[in-house]
Design a protein around this motif. Structure first.
Motif, PDB file in Angstrom:
ATOM      1  N   GLU A   1       0.828  -1.218   0.000  1.00 41.02           N
ATOM      2  CA  GLU A   1       0.000   0.000   0.000  1.00 41.02           C
ATOM      3  C   GLU A   1       0.859   1.264   0.000  1.00 41.02           C
ATOM      4  O   GLU A   1       1.913   1.310   0.653  1.00 41.02           O
ATOM      5  N   LEU A   2       0.389   2.249  -0.726  1.00 36.97           N
ATOM      6  CA  LEU A   2       0.998   3.585  -0.727  1.00 36.97           C
ATOM      7  C   LEU A   2      -0.046   4.519  -0.129  1.00 36.97           C
ATOM      8  O   LEU A   2      -1.196   4.523  -0.565  1.00 36.97           O
ATOM      9  N   LEU A   3       0.390   5.300   0.848  1.00 37.19           N
ATOM     10  CA  LEU A   3      -0.559   6.129   1.595  1.00 37.19           C
ATOM     11  C   LEU A   3      -0.362   7.605   1.245  1.00 37.19           C
ATOM     12  O   LEU A   3       0.769   8.067   1.117  1.00 37.19           O
ATOM     13  N   THR A   4      -1.459   8.319   1.082  1.00 37.54           N
ATOM     14  CA  THR A   4      -1.373   9.778   0.944  1.00 37.54           C
ATOM     15  C   THR A   4      -2.635  10.403   1.531  1.00 37.54           C
ATOM     16  O   THR A   4      -3.401   9.699   2.214  1.00 37.54           O
TER      17      THR A   4
ATOM     18  N   ASN B   1      -1.400  11.149  -9.186  1.00 31.54           N
ATOM     19  CA  ASN B   1      -1.316  10.371 -10.432  1.00 31.54           C
ATOM     20  C   ASN B   1      -0.066   9.496 -10.431  1.00 31.54           C
ATOM     21  O   ASN B   1      -0.099   8.342 -10.894  1.00 31.54           O
ATOM     22  N   ALA B   2       1.041  10.046  -9.942  1.00 30.66           N
ATOM     23  CA  ALA B   2       2.292   9.264  -9.907  1.00 30.66           C
ATOM     24  C   ALA B   2       2.129   8.051  -8.989  1.00 30.66           C
ATOM     25  O   ALA B   2       2.646   6.963  -9.275  1.00 30.66           O
ATOM     26  N   LEU B   3       1.395   8.231  -7.889  1.00 26.61           N
ATOM     27  CA  LEU B   3       1.116   7.083  -7.000  1.00 26.61           C
ATOM     28  C   LEU B   3       0.281   6.050  -7.750  1.00 26.61           C
ATOM     29  O   LEU B   3       0.563   4.854  -7.708  1.00 26.61           O
TER      30      LEU B   3
ATOM     31  N   LEU C   1       4.964   3.175   2.030  1.00 22.76           N
ATOM     32  CA  LEU C   1       5.445   4.557   1.932  1.00 22.76           C
ATOM     33  C   LEU C   1       4.264   5.500   2.113  1.00 22.76           C
ATOM     34  O   LEU C   1       3.167   5.208   1.634  1.00 22.76           O
ATOM     35  N   ALA C   2       4.517   6.627   2.786  1.00 23.62           N
ATOM     36  CA  ALA C   2       3.497   7.688   2.854  1.00 23.62           C
ATOM     37  C   ALA C   2       4.015   8.893   2.079  1.00 23.62           C
ATOM     38  O   ALA C   2       5.148   9.334   2.296  1.00 23.62           O
ATOM     39  N   LEU C   3       3.206   9.381   1.159  1.00 23.38           N
ATOM     40  CA  LEU C   3       3.521  10.625   0.440  1.00 23.38           C
ATOM     41  C   LEU C   3       2.754  11.739   1.140  1.00 23.38           C
ATOM     42  O   LEU C   3       1.519  11.769   1.096  1.00 23.38           O
ATOM     43  N   LEU C   4       3.482  12.620   1.817  1.00 20.96           N
ATOM     44  CA  LEU C   4       2.829  13.671   2.602  1.00 20.96           C
ATOM     45  C   LEU C   4       3.334  15.038   2.185  1.00 20.96           C
ATOM     46  O   LEU C   4       4.545  15.231   2.010  1.00 20.96           O
ATOM     47  N   ASP C   5       2.430  15.980   2.054  1.00 19.90           N
ATOM     48  CA  ASP C   5       2.831  17.340   1.708  1.00 19.90           C
ATOM     49  C   ASP C   5       3.399  18.049   2.934  1.00 19.90           C
ATOM     50  O   ASP C   5       2.925  17.818   4.050  1.00 19.90           O
ATOM     51  N   HIS C   6       4.372  18.931   2.688  1.00 21.58           N
ATOM     52  CA  HIS C   6       4.808  19.802   3.788  1.00 21.58           C
ATOM     53  C   HIS C   6       3.819  20.969   3.898  1.00 21.58           C
ATOM     54  O   HIS C   6       3.318  21.261   4.975  1.00 21.58           O
TER      55      HIS C   6
END
Ligand SMILES: Cc1ncc(COP(=O)(O)O)c(C=O)c1O
Length: 394
Positions: A98-101, A111-113, A152-157
């Motif tokens: 799983e990829l988390l955002t 989209n990249a995820l 992995l988590a993709l998180l915005d700053h």
């Protein structure tokens, strides 16, 4: 416009309240880039084949000092989208991973995820509320969506539609305790917030220099923690892949050259850091504080004019701020986000550039303001009256 606007080449006939989308580069930095370009074209082989490595090292050194990062951990990339894609395309994922955002993530990066879904990977989108009242709501939403399969988590700053600063130190630490790496999308952070990438400890952090650092377009970085560098390959494979050199890491050899391109935007980053840092007597801290208080003031003006409560605590904002607008009731518009009818009316009828968006998690449309050195308080007041007129609140 503010007195400092004289340093920018922006159209003086427009209230430019959208620094956030693409930044804006001041004249002295463009001039420095022009000199580098002239030098490149005078002797392209000398510049690109012999001098470039040393020039990149100098620019990376200055950027590393600004970001609190070891230059050896920084690769230059043309933009944050490339930084995000570079990491996501490098990860060895298995079906079921799983990829988390979150629902505040930038559409291009979502989209990249999703590209990895073709390999059986699941993208999980945590719903962070907006309006919201505390950073704890972000932490709760993200942690509740993490599972034993999250890789992995993709998180915005700083989030793009809503301008929120996410509580990264706590999120990164709590996810790491569960064995989950974080890829930070810091597209807006450099130049908006003080950074200490070494201390933050994210596995991956990408950020733009062409937004709030005001470097020329095409200047960004990807910071990869030393223990993760082995696994990261550029999107374009070039000479570095079989370079026999032992004096530089494979990470640096591969990412520093991905084919012939114009490297002068990244090479102008030190000039951007120095120039922006020279605008106010207090240097960068004073500029960041000025921009933030102007964004907060702009938000107050808008909230008051529109009769809406502030949608997020001030502590979660930097120099971007979003305000909810009444429901959007018009025809769907087909030409994309830049042609939202209200945004278009602001530009065509009122000469104001400010993005209007439909935030997916929120049933209403919103308007986002930016505050950079060239902006002044009257511009937000003009936006407020234009909105009142267009929304027929006046
Ligand atoms: C949060 C966020 N991520 C990524 C990007 C993409 O930046 P770029 O187009 O420079 O790659 C943006 C641009 O606005 C953004 O706001």
């Amino acid at each position: 416009m503010a007195e400092l606007a004289r340093h920018w080449t922006l159209d003086p006939g427009i209230d430019f309240l959208n620094h956030g989308s693409f930044g804006a580069c001041p004249r002295p930095v463009l001039e420095a880039q022009g000199e580098l370009r002239a030098r490149l074209e005078r002797q392209p082989v000398q510049f690109l084949a012999r001098d470039l490595e040393g020039l990149l090292d100098e620019a990376r050194g200055a950027l590393g000092r600004f970001l609190g990062a070891d230059p050896d951990d920084l690769a230059c990339v043309p933009n944050a989208t490339t930084g995000v894609n570079t990491v996501l395309r490098s990860l060895p994922l298995q079906p079921g991973d799983e990829l988390l955002t979150t629902n505040h993530a930038y559409n291009a990066c979502q989209n990249a995820l999703r590209l990895r879904e073709s390999a059986g990977v699941k993208v999980v989108v945590a719903t962070v509320p907006w309006p919201l009242s505390s950073p704890g709501q972000v932490i709760d939403a993200v942690l509740a969506a993490a599972t034993a399969r999250t890789k992995l988590a993709l998180l915005d700053h700083v989030t793009s539609p809503t301008g929120l600063i996410f509580p990264l130190p706590e999120l990164i630490g709590r996810l790491a305790a569960r064995g989950i790496d974080t890829l930070v999308d810091g597209a807006h952070a450099p130049g908006m917030l003080p950074l200490d990438l070494r201390g933050l400890g994210a596995a991956y952090y990408t950020g733009n220099c062409h937004k709030w650092l005001c470097a020329p377009k095409g200047a960004a970085f990807l910071h990869v923690r030393r223990d993760r560098q082995q696994g990261i390959r550029p999107l374009t494979i070039s000479h570095g892949a079989n370079a026999p050199r032992k004096d530089r890491s494979r990470f640096r050899l591969e990412l520093d050259w991905t084919g012939t391109d114009d490297p002068t935007a990244f090479l102008s980053v030190p000039e951007a850091i120095d120039f922006l840092g020279s605008l106010l007597p207090g240097g960068w801290p004073a500029l960041m504080a000025r921009n933030r208080s102007l964004a907060l003031r702009g938000r107050q003006i808008l909230c008051q004019a529109l009769g809406v409560p502030a949608p997020a605590p001030e502590s979660m904002l930097g120099s971007l701020a979003s305000v909810p607008l009444p429901d959007f009731t018009g025809e769907p518009w087909s030409k994309g986000v830049w042609w939202h009818p209200l945004q278009r009316a602001l530009l065509e009828e009122h000469r104001i550039e400010a993005p209007v968006m439909i935030f997916p998690a929120h049933p209403r449309q919103l308007i986002r303001i930016s505050a950079q050195a060239y902006n002044s308080e009257e511009q937000y007041a003009r936006l407020a009256s234009a909105l009142r007129a267009e929304l027929q609140l006046a």
